[in-house]
Design an enzyme around this catalytic site. Structure first.
Site: not given
Ligand code: AMP
Length: 397
Positions: A197, A377
């Protein structure tokens, strides 16, 4: 690193050294399931012990509200002993009579592990009484836990005001690697920001566009940027309410001369599950019931061509839903290319963050990058350009 006091300046012989390490290791069924953090603490433990210092290990484990057997460091102290191959005594409290007696009985080179610092409420409040109670057990304080240095707690920061404070070797290596990547990097610098996100990484994106030459956006967050530019994203993860914010970030990037790289194609599926039937589509052709789950082959090629023309890479976040095959391909192929460029001495590659390390581990490249930070973090806050209290307290003023 000349800005920080390190073990090079510390006289540890016959001294009681309070050594903050990160023993907050993953556990499964009461056993340590990944000892990476213990291994990282080893050089500092050995150096202090071998110089005749008394090593007193301090750490937290979990988020206990008070003393709680399930968060005791007892099992972990035994695992530290096993990993380092030396005796490590465990003390059931980190302050008070028991700790004082155990430390008074230490000889140079001995290693003691005190109980979880978070069993005392004062720890997370950086409470002066708790600082004093811990400080009297040591002659100096060494912080070797970068991963918790974004917290101003007693064992991560407060002690640095009460005792002479030094960076341990793991902390030093982390600070060296991180400053080589963003503070005084070889340019051009590219950053990869992926993950789920935009909302969780707003500060990160805002800081990076002012610091890097190229910002490569992948993962679910790329969808928010694409939608903000009027592209169809179907049923993809997308924060439509952040469209204006995404456009602001793009405008800021333009004003700062930061090149933005977004996917030009995507691997889409109808279901968010492993091995769901998938296909690659141009970014203008995502169907209304498609979900973008990874960057497509042309985007992978494009990102790799960008890496080939930069000298430094900082990476946080996967390019796709990497936990589900085959939506790990974008992350794996870009990671492999970055590892090869690093091995050919063409790229300094630094990566970090919990999911990122898991993704790079799955890609088998962790040992082939210049540096991979296991800090979650703290790594993110550093990438956001924030001052980390547990690092600042080590700075030579
Ligand atoms: P973060 O903790 O923000 O680095 O997000 C990591 C997560 O983002 C992982 O669990 C991925 O599965 C998810 N992610 C990455 N790309 C996508 C996508 N296109 N659609 C859904 N989830 C995603």
């Amino acid at each position: 690193m000349s800005n920080f006091r390190t073990l090079d300046q510390a006289d540890v012989k016959n001294k009681r050294v309070l050594l903050r390490v990160d023993l907050n290791v993953p556990m499964e069924n009461g056993k340590v399931s990944d000892a990476t953090r213990i291994a990282r603490a080893m050089p500092t433990i050995f150096e202090i012990a071998d110089k005749g210092g008394k090593v007193i290990l301090l750490s937290h484990l979990g988020r206990p509200k008070g003393p709680d057997a399930k968060d005791s460091l007892k099992t972990i102290a035994a695992e530290v002993a096993r990993v380092i191959g030396r005796k490590v005594s465990f003390v059931e409290d980190c302050i008070g009579a028991k700790a004082e007696a155990a430390i008074a009985a230490m000889k140079p080179g001995d290693i003691v592990c005190l109980e979880n610092t978070r069993f005392h409420k004062g720890e997370e409040k950086n409470d002066p009484g708790f600082i004093a109670a811990l400080a009297k057990l040591g002659d100096l304080w060494v912080n070797d836990a970068f991963s918790v240095s974004h917290r101003a707690h007693v064992s991560t920061e407060g002690l640095g005001h009460a005792l002479p404070a030094y960076a341990g070797r793991a902390m030093q290596a982390e600070l060296d690697a991180l400053s080589a990547a963003l503070e005084a990097p070889q340019r051009p610098v590219a950053a990869v920001v992926g993950g789920a996100k935009v909302s969780t990484k707003l500060e990160l994106l805002g800081n990076l566009v002012a610091k890097v030459n190229t910002l490569i956006i992948g993962g679910g967050m790329a969808n928010t940027f694409l939608a903000a530019q009027g592209k169809p994203v179907g049923k993809s993860l997308c924060e439509h309410d952040l469209a204006a914010t995404a456009r602001d970030i793009l405008a800021k990037a333009k004003a700062k001369g930061c090149e933005i790289v977004l996917p030009v194609d995507a691997t889409v599926a109808k279901k968010f599950e492993a091995n769901a039937p998938s296909r690659a589509v141009a970014i203008d052709s995502v169907g209304s019931d498609d979900m973008i789950l990874d960057i497509g082959p042309r985007s992978i090629e494009h990102v790799i061509s960008v890496l080939a023309r930069v000298k430094t890479l900082v990476w946080n976040g996967p390019f796709g839903a990497f936990e589900l095959e085959p939506f790990d391909i974008g992350t794996i192929e870009v990671a492999e290319a970055a590892a090869e460029l690093t091995e050919a001495h063409k790229l300094v590659s630094v990566a970090g963050g919990g999911d990122t390390v898991a993704a790079l581990n799955a890609a088998g490249v962790v040992d082939r990058f210049t540096y991979v930070s296991t800090a979650g973090g703290a790594f993110l806050e550093w990438m956001e350009g924030k001052a980390l209290p547990g690092v600042e307290v080590l700075r030579i003023k």
